[in-house]
Design a protein around this motif. Sequence first.
Motif, PDB file in Angstrom:
ATOM      1  N   ALA A  30       0.829  -1.205   0.000  1.00 13.35           N
ATOM      2  CA  ALA A  30       0.000   0.000   0.000  1.00 13.35           C
ATOM      3  C   ALA A  30       0.864   1.257   0.000  1.00 13.35           C
ATOM      4  O   ALA A  30       0.555   2.236  -0.685  1.00 13.35           O
ATOM      5  CB  ALA A  30      -0.929  -0.014   1.210  1.00 13.35           C
ATOM      6  N   CYS A  31       1.950   1.229   0.770  1.00 12.62           N
ATOM      7  CA  CYS A  31       2.845   2.387   0.828  1.00 12.62           C
ATOM      8  C   CYS A  31       3.469   2.679  -0.539  1.00 12.62           C
ATOM      9  O   CYS A  31       3.497   3.830  -0.989  1.00 12.62           O
ATOM     10  CB  CYS A  31       3.941   2.145   1.860  1.00 12.62           C
ATOM     11  N   ASN A  32       3.955   1.631  -1.193  1.00 17.87           N
ATOM     12  CA  ASN A  32       4.581   1.829  -2.507  1.00 17.87           C
ATOM     13  C   ASN A  32       3.558   2.234  -3.566  1.00 17.87           C
ATOM     14  O   ASN A  32       3.854   3.053  -4.445  1.00 17.87           O
ATOM     15  CB  ASN A  32       5.302   0.555  -2.941  1.00 17.87           C
ATOM     16  N   ALA A  33       2.349   1.682  -3.472  1.00 22.84           N
ATOM     17  CA  ALA A  33       1.300   2.040  -4.431  1.00 22.84           C
ATOM     18  C   ALA A  33       0.924   3.510  -4.269  1.00 22.84           C
ATOM     19  O   ALA A  33       0.750   4.235  -5.261  1.00 22.84           O
ATOM     20  CB  ALA A  33       0.071   1.158  -4.221  1.00 22.84           C
ATOM     21  N   TYR A  34       0.812   3.964  -3.021  1.00 25.07           N
ATOM     22  CA  TYR A  34       0.456   5.361  -2.780  1.00 25.07           C
ATOM     23  C   TYR A  34       1.582   6.296  -3.224  1.00 25.07           C
ATOM     24  O   TYR A  34       1.336   7.380  -3.758  1.00 25.07           O
ATOM     25  CB  TYR A  34       0.145   5.565  -1.302  1.00 25.07           C
ATOM     26  N   GLU A  35       2.808   5.860  -3.014  1.00 23.72           N
ATOM     27  CA  GLU A  35       3.962   6.648  -3.460  1.00 23.72           C
ATOM     28  C   GLU A  35       3.942   6.795  -4.985  1.00 23.72           C
ATOM     29  O   GLU A  35       4.203   7.889  -5.525  1.00 23.72           O
ATOM     30  CB  GLU A  35       5.253   5.964  -3.017  1.00 23.72           C
ATOM     31  N   LEU A  36       3.619   5.699  -5.677  1.00 26.34           N
ATOM     32  CA  LEU A  36       3.542   5.736  -7.144  1.00 26.34           C
ATOM     33  C   LEU A  36       2.439   6.674  -7.616  1.00 26.34           C
ATOM     34  O   LEU A  36       2.626   7.446  -8.562  1.00 26.34           O
ATOM     35  CB  LEU A  36       3.306   4.324  -7.680  1.00 26.34           C
ATOM     36  N   MET A  37       1.276   6.612  -6.940  1.00 24.35           N
ATOM     37  CA  MET A  37       0.172   7.505  -7.304  1.00 24.35           C
ATOM     38  C   MET A  37       0.588   8.963  -7.140  1.00 24.35           C
ATOM     39  O   MET A  37       0.255   9.815  -7.968  1.00 24.35           O
ATOM     40  CB  MET A  37      -1.048   7.211  -6.420  1.00 24.35           C
ATOM     41  N   GLY A  38       1.322   9.244  -6.064  1.00 23.27           N
ATOM     42  CA  GLY A  38       1.766  10.608  -5.830  1.00 23.27           C
ATOM     43  C   GLY A  38       2.661  11.130  -6.941  1.00 23.27           C
ATOM     44  O   GLY A  38       2.574  12.295  -7.342  1.00 23.27           O
ATOM     45  N   GLN A  50       2.583  10.031 -10.073  1.00 25.76           N
ATOM     46  CA  GLN A  50       1.764  10.177 -11.280  1.00 25.76           C
ATOM     47  C   GLN A  50       0.994  11.492 -11.285  1.00 25.76           C
ATOM     48  O   GLN A  50       0.791  12.099 -12.338  1.00 25.76           O
ATOM     49  CB  GLN A  50       0.787   9.007 -11.392  1.00 25.76           C
ATOM     50  N   PHE A  51       0.553  11.933 -10.101  1.00 25.76           N
ATOM     51  CA  PHE A  51      -0.261  13.149 -10.005  1.00 25.76           C
ATOM     52  C   PHE A  51       0.560  14.369  -9.586  1.00 25.76           C
ATOM     53  O   PHE A  51       0.003  15.381  -9.185  1.00 25.76           O
ATOM     54  CB  PHE A  51      -1.398  12.933  -9.007  1.00 25.76           C
ATOM     55  N   ASP A  52       1.888  14.265  -9.671  1.00 27.71           N
ATOM     56  CA  ASP A  52       2.760  15.388  -9.357  1.00 27.71           C
ATOM     57  C   ASP A  52       2.568  15.874  -7.922  1.00 27.71           C
ATOM     58  O   ASP A  52       2.464  17.064  -7.655  1.00 27.71           O
ATOM     59  CB  ASP A  52       2.520  16.551 -10.334  1.00 27.71           C
ATOM     60  N   GLY A  53       2.509  14.923  -6.993  1.00 30.93           N
ATOM     61  CA  GLY A  53       2.395  15.284  -5.583  1.00 30.93           C
ATOM     62  C   GLY A  53       1.230  14.574  -4.916  1.00 30.93           C
ATOM     63  O   GLY A  53       0.154  14.444  -5.513  1.00 30.93           O
ATOM     64  N   LYS A  54       1.433  14.120  -3.670  1.00 34.06           N
ATOM     65  CA  LYS A  54       0.388  13.379  -2.965  1.00 34.06           C
ATOM     66  C   LYS A  54      -0.851  14.225  -2.705  1.00 34.06           C
ATOM     67  O   LYS A  54      -1.964  13.700  -2.596  1.00 34.06           O
ATOM     68  CB  LYS A  54       0.943  12.843  -1.644  1.00 34.06           C
ATOM     69  N   GLU A  55      -0.665  15.560  -2.606  1.00 41.17           N
ATOM     70  CA  GLU A  55      -1.809  16.431  -2.349  1.00 41.17           C
ATOM     71  C   GLU A  55      -2.777  16.476  -3.525  1.00 41.17           C
ATOM     72  O   GLU A  55      -3.916  16.929  -3.393  1.00 41.17           O
ATOM     73  CB  GLU A  55      -1.337  17.855  -2.016  1.00 41.17           C
ATOM     74  N   LEU A  72      -5.993   9.742   0.756  1.00 39.50           N
ATOM     75  CA  LEU A  72      -4.822   9.506   1.582  1.00 39.50           C
ATOM     76  C   LEU A  72      -4.465   8.022   1.588  1.00 39.50           C
ATOM     77  O   LEU A  72      -5.244   7.180   1.140  1.00 39.50           O
ATOM     78  CB  LEU A  72      -5.076   9.986   3.019  1.00 39.50           C
ATOM     79  N   LYS A  73      -3.295   7.728   2.133  1.00 38.41           N
ATOM     80  CA  LYS A  73      -2.856   6.331   2.193  1.00 38.41           C
ATOM     81  C   LYS A  73      -3.822   5.486   3.009  1.00 38.41           C
ATOM     82  O   LYS A  73      -4.084   4.322   2.683  1.00 38.41           O
ATOM     83  CB  LYS A  73      -1.448   6.250   2.774  1.00 38.41           C
ATOM     84  N   VAL A  74      -4.380   6.062   4.076  1.00 41.40           N
ATOM     85  CA  VAL A  74      -5.330   5.319   4.909  1.00 41.40           C
ATOM     86  C   VAL A  74      -6.582   4.965   4.120  1.00 41.40           C
ATOM     87  O   VAL A  74      -7.185   3.902   4.325  1.00 41.40           O
ATOM     88  CB  VAL A  74      -5.691   6.128   6.181  1.00 41.40           C
TER      89      VAL A  74
END
Length: 322
Positions: A58-66, A68-73, A78-80
């Motif tokens: 989940a951590c790596n998947a969320y990092e990858l999404m961030g 792709q979208f030029d930032g987690k915001e 959220l990761k949760v």
Amino acid sequence: MVITYDKTKAEYVVSKFVESHNHPFIIAEWSHMMPSQRRISSVQAIDVELASDSKVSACNAYELMGRQFDGKESVGYLKVDLKNYLRTRRQKELLYGEAFGDVISFDTTYKVVHGNRPFAIFLGMNHYREIAVFGAALMYDEIADSFVWLFETFLKVMSRKAPKTIITDQDAVMAKALKQVMPVTKHHLCVWHLMNNAQKNLLFLFKRVEGVKKVISKLMFQIEEEDDFIREWNLMIAEYGVAGNKWLSTLLDLRHKWALAFVKHDWSAGMSSTQLSESFNGQLKYYLSRQLILPEFFTHFDRLLSDKRYKEYEAEYGLVER
């Protein structure tokens, strides 16, 4: 602030306002963390499920999404939220009955009086989340060959359909037989038995039972990533100076059978212990006694099974009548 309806004006008005009760607006950089602004879209859900099915954490998947979208915001959740989505997805699979027979609890703790022979029971949950009996056998002993015979016979009567996951206590002989007969089946250790063994073997280390439970429970249930687990384990070993402890070394070798970080992708239908077996053993004591000779033993055991089947009929009828 109090809002009332003014009949003379036929409109709502603010009748009371206390400025000190207000809260400051959150800054723009935090807006993506608000529950109202978080949602996993249908397109994102596909990516999340593909990552999970490919064993991406989940951590790596969320990092990858961030990225792709030029930032987690800018991801939109959220990761949760990602973790909750995957947990809900696994639970829905159970609701639709896909887990029936896929998770088995195997237990040999119930003993028959004649020679103190182990009575082995294969248990699972039916689609009403009630105990279902998949098989039982009166064993002569608990050596490797006996377990191999038993597991082979179980597969035969189950049309060679092995369970996805089987939960047992920490028995090395049993584990060896399982690996030989059901090499694809995931073997999980009962966390209840594991915790009891931890209390016996580590009480000298943590001084109190509560201390053992706190440390082991964290490793069992609270750490979801493999790297975090290894880091936390090494910190524990260093803090208590137990690098040479044989029991802990064995426990670490078996981490793929009990730690959430390593078993989270295995299908378990929410089961993590042989408590089904413990509960069923209590029912056995109601129907059976140690004074029974073997023919009587199996007669009363069959009575237990008949009663359980009838309860399932009642549950099905109740569902239809709703």
